[in-house]
Design a protein around this motif. Structure first.
Motif, PDB file in Angstrom:
ATOM      1  N   ALA A 290       0.844  -1.196   0.000  1.00  0.00           N
ATOM      2  CA  ALA A 290       0.000   0.000   0.000  1.00  0.00           C
ATOM      3  C   ALA A 290       0.879   1.246   0.000  1.00  0.00           C
ATOM      4  CB  ALA A 290      -0.901   0.006   1.226  1.00  0.00           C
ATOM      5  N   ASP A 291       0.619   2.106  -0.955  1.00  0.00           N
ATOM      6  CA  ASP A 291       1.341   3.374  -1.016  1.00  0.00           C
ATOM      7  C   ASP A 291       0.311   4.493  -0.869  1.00  0.00           C
ATOM      8  OD1 ASP A 291       4.061   4.669  -1.898  1.00  0.00           O
ATOM      9  OD2 ASP A 291       2.476   5.759  -2.933  1.00  0.00           O
ATOM     10  N   LEU A 292       0.418   5.240   0.206  1.00  0.00           N
ATOM     11  CA  LEU A 292      -0.581   6.274   0.478  1.00  0.00           C
ATOM     12  C   LEU A 292       0.111   7.622   0.519  1.00  0.00           C
ATOM     13  CD1 LEU A 292      -1.891   4.171   3.400  1.00  0.00           C
ATOM     14  CD2 LEU A 292      -3.406   4.811   1.537  1.00  0.00           C
ATOM     15  N   SER A 293      -0.381   8.536  -0.279  1.00  0.00           N
ATOM     16  CA  SER A 293       0.226   9.859  -0.217  1.00  0.00           C
ATOM     17  C   SER A 293      -0.845  10.921  -0.313  1.00  0.00           C
ATOM     18  CB  SER A 293       1.269  10.031  -1.316  1.00  0.00           C
ATOM     19  OG  SER A 293       0.712   9.716  -2.554  1.00  0.00           O
ATOM     20  N   GLY A 294      -0.440  12.115  -0.018  1.00  0.00           N
ATOM     21  CA  GLY A 294      -1.417  13.185  -0.080  1.00  0.00           C
ATOM     22  C   GLY A 294      -0.772  14.537   0.107  1.00  0.00           C
ATOM     23  N   LYS A 324       1.975  15.626   2.816  1.00  0.00           N
ATOM     24  CA  LYS A 324       2.591  16.942   2.949  1.00  0.00           C
ATOM     25  C   LYS A 324       1.530  18.028   2.984  1.00  0.00           C
ATOM     26  CE  LYS A 324       7.131  16.611   1.036  1.00  0.00           C
ATOM     27  NZ  LYS A 324       8.009  17.165   0.004  1.00  0.00           N
ATOM     28  N   GLY A 325       1.811  19.059   3.733  1.00  0.00           N
ATOM     29  CA  GLY A 325       0.834  20.129   3.831  1.00  0.00           C
ATOM     30  C   GLY A 325       1.471  21.498   3.797  1.00  0.00           C
ATOM     31  N   ILE A 326       0.756  22.434   3.187  1.00  0.00           N
ATOM     32  CA  ILE A 326       1.159  23.837   3.237  1.00  0.00           C
ATOM     33  C   ILE A 326      -0.023  24.613   3.802  1.00  0.00           C
ATOM     34  CG2 ILE A 326       1.950  25.855   1.934  1.00  0.00           C
ATOM     35  CD1 ILE A 326       3.041  23.966  -0.189  1.00  0.00           C
ATOM     36  N   VAL A 419       4.846  14.917  -4.011  1.00  0.00           N
ATOM     37  CA  VAL A 419       3.577  14.176  -3.979  1.00  0.00           C
ATOM     38  C   VAL A 419       2.923  14.172  -5.365  1.00  0.00           C
ATOM     39  CG1 VAL A 419       1.240  14.134  -3.019  1.00  0.00           C
ATOM     40  CG2 VAL A 419       3.194  14.557  -1.517  1.00  0.00           C
ATOM     41  N   ILE A 420       2.916  15.321  -6.013  1.00  0.00           N
ATOM     42  CA  ILE A 420       2.278  15.424  -7.336  1.00  0.00           C
ATOM     43  C   ILE A 420       2.927  14.453  -8.321  1.00  0.00           C
ATOM     44  CG2 ILE A 420       1.814  16.984  -9.283  1.00  0.00           C
ATOM     45  CD1 ILE A 420       2.051  19.250  -7.138  1.00  0.00           C
ATOM     46  N   ASN A 421       4.221  14.313  -8.152  1.00  0.00           N
ATOM     47  CA  ASN A 421       4.985  13.440  -9.031  1.00  0.00           C
ATOM     48  C   ASN A 421       4.559  11.978  -8.952  1.00  0.00           C
ATOM     49  OD1 ASN A 421       6.797  13.964 -10.952  1.00  0.00           O
ATOM     50  ND2 ASN A 421       8.604  13.741  -9.670  1.00  0.00           N
ATOM     51  N   LYS A 422       3.843  11.651  -7.900  1.00  0.00           N
ATOM     52  CA  LYS A 422       3.407  10.258  -7.739  1.00  0.00           C
ATOM     53  C   LYS A 422       2.168   9.942  -8.570  1.00  0.00           C
ATOM     54  CE  LYS A 422       5.146   8.996  -3.216  1.00  0.00           C
ATOM     55  NZ  LYS A 422       4.743   7.785  -2.511  1.00  0.00           N
ATOM     56  N   ILE A 423       1.546  10.967  -9.124  1.00  0.00           N
ATOM     57  CA  ILE A 423       0.332  10.737  -9.922  1.00  0.00           C
ATOM     58  C   ILE A 423       0.728  10.044 -11.218  1.00  0.00           C
ATOM     59  CG2 ILE A 423      -1.610  11.842 -11.101  1.00  0.00           C
ATOM     60  CD1 ILE A 423      -1.359  14.140  -9.056  1.00  0.00           C
TER      61      ILE A 423
END
Lengths: 469, 249
Positions: A290-294, A324-326, A419-423
């Protein structure tokens, strides 16, 4: 149309609503689902809505949304709408199979449920309960644990409609399926969609789940999605949330993973009022991964709370979390990451990482990793950081002629890019990439999703080629 | 080109520069030497516009403009370049995009259109050759995981790309072996020209064998206490700073 107006004391009203309409709500139930519903409403009666005394809800208050009055519909929403007239997905070149949920109900211009050429069944859960009762009975409510969570229990009790997908054994669904949840109503509304997605062994599916709202009325959404990912099956799941500030969105996504299955989940939160995302995974068969990102980008008074729970129930599974959060202005957020490695789950690899950027003194984030490990031959790690933009990096960029605004953008963008790169869907990645850079520039609003898109599109001065990162 | 008059700067309540004067003409190379902690890096940072300093007084004129009125990025776009003593790592921002952004910001400042992609790549190749950078460097995140020598070489590469009028190199030679030092010096020498000035901050005379300065200044206790030609550097190499300290205190 049978609609109820729920006044203050929402919990009490829901119990009353259930008691009065028990027959109607459970009309299509199998005996098992009937008992499940009865049990769930009892659990809700015992638990109620969570408040901040609840450890898992201490960072997010539902007090305000629970004070409001909402419409709650027990039958499909029968307003004749041409969705294409009011909503257009802003992901060009994304060749996907699009379905919509309108005010919580599955909405289709065609059949409520259909079987595609490749054998995939897609449609409304309500229609599936009628057309494929055995299939629904075999999986519905089997994986989600609502015993300690009033909202999950309430959703289970009131589960009436949502998305249903069944991918037969070995079928690789080429086109991504995109589900768009639209809330568009003049009154306040409380909706509880329930989605059930079944991937038989060896099946492959990409599902893009978008939450949008069009009218700026208060809405309370308590949605639950259950995924069954069979042996060797593979799911690529995206959740994209761009909500208005008057919405309270609570989503629960539970993934049940069998042997050698693969999950990639990405939760992209661009805007919202109050958002709570629960993602839980049960690794139930060996060699499942399972790979979970956000990523969450919040500003003004927005609030986002992410709860991730990974249950390593058997040996040889891997899980990886990167969130990750901003947070800008007075925005607030929480991240709670719970990894459970059960006694027999040897050879587990479990990693968790939560990194946050706070852009102002008033922005807040609570981050809490929680590792619970009962096996001895495992590799687990967690990391959490909260920081500001590196002033030395800012000076360095500015010393090369980049103005402070763009320097900030560049640094924030670089932070988000991981994170975006994981799409994995290229058209989606490009669009999200653009949305994130617009969002970071403060140019992305909820209006962006509207066909009347009146926001000014200013040229992006810096451009980043993700392939080089 | 640059005229600094009676510059005072403090940090955390301690005065670092105490009335510094310096004048740099077009095409000149000035070396600034001096013991640790005398304000050499502070001077470089103040010219570049870093805002961590207090009680900045005095005058810094650059091409007739008061630098105090300009922000860090404006100074850069006016042609001032600072080669960092400790170049900053910026994960996630590739060298290519970083430089492209910088160059286009500079062009925008000067009222020019962005540099076309093809031309950018061509210029980049050309400048990379100048400082003997291998192509992999350019596609990595800015300074991330670079060795000390690579970081310094990267500073010279950026300088070559941005073509400043006034370049301040803050201990660009520190931590370099002799071969890397030659590459860096060679890069600087190729960029020298009638309208380009350099301030080279260094501890070691060694660098000045390769970058021959027009003037050598000794910065001590917040002031320039002696100015000479390259022979002064040789003298310092031989005698150290103690005799100057004795003379000035």
């Amino acid at each position: 149309m049978d609609k109820m107006v729920l006044n203050g004391g929402l919990g009490q009203k829901m119990l009353q609503l259930f008691a009065e309409h028990r027959q109607q709500i459970g009309m299509l139930d199998s005996p098992r689902i009937h008992s499940l519903r009865e049990d769930a409403i009892q659990r809700f009666e015992a638990l109620g809505f969570p408040d901040q005394a609840n450890e898992k809800w201490k960072s997010t208050s539902l007090a305000k949304p629970l004070m409001l009055e909402y419409m709650h519909f027990l039958e499909p929403f029968e307003e004749a709408v041409d969705l294409e007239k009011i909503f257009r997905c802003e992901v060009p070149d994304l060749d996907s199979y699009v379905v919509t949920q309108y005010n919580g109900w599955y909405h289709s211009r065609n059949a409520a449920i259909s079987t595609l050429e490749n054998g995939m069944i897609i449609g409304s859960l309500r229609a599936a309960m009628q057309a494929y009762p055995d299939l629904v009975d075999r999986h519905f409510g089997k994986y989600l644990d609502y015993q300690q969570d009033g909202l999950k229990a309430l959703n289970t009790a009131f589960a009436l409609d949502g998305l249903f997908i069944y991918v037969p054994k070995g079928v690789r669904v080429e086109k991504p399926v995109q589900i768009v949840n639209i809330i568009n109503i003049k009154e306040n509304i409380f909706v509880q969609p329930r989605n059930l997605i079944i991937l038989e062994p060896g099946a492959e599916l990409t599902l893009i789940h978008c939450d949008h709202s069009l009218k700026h009325k208060d809405s309370l959404i308590n949605s639950v999605s259950e995924f069954y990912i069979g042996d060797g099956a593979s799911l690529d799941h995206y959740k994209i949330q761009n909500k208005d500030s008057s919405s309270t969105l609570i989503t629960t996504t539970h993934f049940h993973q069998e042997k050698e299955s693969k999950l990639s989940s990405n939760i992209l939160v661009l805007n919202g009022g109050v958002i709570r995302n629960n993602a839980s995974v049960r690794l139930a068969g060996p060699y499942a991964d399972a790979d979970l990102s956000g990523i969450y980008l919040m500003d003004k008074e927005q609030h986002v709370d992410t709860h991730v729970y990974v249950d390593h129930a058997v040996p040889h599974c891997t899980s990886n979390e990167l969130f990750k959060g901003i947070l800008d202005d007075q925005a607030s957020g929480a991240f709670y990451g719970h990894i459970l490695v059960r006694k027999d789950a040897q050879q587990t690899l479990a990693y968790q990482n939560n990194r946050n950027l706070l852009l102002t003194d008033k922005a807040r984030i609570h981050t809490k990793p929680h590792l619970e490990i009962y096996a001895d031959d495992v590799k687990c790690s967690h990391g959490a950081t909260v920081g500001q933009l590196d002033p030395m990096a800012m000076f360095y960029l500015q010393s090369r002629g980049i103005d402070p605004h763009n320097a900030r953008m560049l640094l924030m963008y670089a932070f988000a890019a991981e994170v975006i790169n994981k799409i994995k869907v290229p058209a989606l990645r490009e669009r999200i990439d653009e949305m994130v850079s617009k969002r970071l520039r403060g140019e992305l609003s909820i209006c962006d999703q509207c066909i009347l898109d009146c926001s000014q599109r200013r040229p992006v001065i810096f451009d980043i080629d993700l392939s080089t990162l | 080109m640059l005229r600094i008059k009676n510059l005072h700067v403090s940090i955390e309540g301690r005065e670092i520069l105490k009335g510094l004067d310096l004048e740099v003409g077009p095409g000149e190379v000035h070396a600034i030497m001096g013991p640790n902690g005398t304000g050499k890096s502070t001077l470089a940072n103040v010219i570049a516009g870093r805002d961590i300093y207090e009680n900045v007084e005095g005058e810094i004129l650059y091409q007739g403009k008061n630098l105090m009125d300009l922000s860090v990025d404006e100074r850069a776009n006016e042609g001032i370049f600072l080669g960092f003593q400790y170049p900053v790592e910026i994960p996630g921002v590739s060298m290519t995009n970083f430089l492209r952004t910088a160059i286009n910001e500079q062009r925008r400042y000067r009222g020019l259109d962005p540099m076309p992609g093809g031309e950018f790549l061509r210029v980049m190749e050309e400048k990379k050759a100048l400082v003997e950078i291998h192509s992999e460097l350019a596609n990595r995140s800015v300074n991330e995981g670079f060795s000390g020598g690579e970081k310094k070489r990267n500073e010279i590469f950026q300088m070559a790309m941005l073509e400043p009028r006034l370049a301040i190199l803050d201990e660009t030679d520190s931590g370099l072996d002799i071969d890397a030092l030659k590459v860096v010096a060679n890069g600087v020498n190729k960029l020298r020209g009638a309208d380009k000035s350099f301030i080279v901050i260094t501890h070691y005379q060694r660098l000045l064998d390769f970058i021959v300065p027009d003037f050598v200044h000794v910065l001590f206790n917040g002031r320039i206490v002696r100015t000479g030609t390259k022979e002064l550097a040789l003298e310092l190499e031989e005698k150290g700073y103690e005799w100057l300290k004795a003379e000035t205190t």
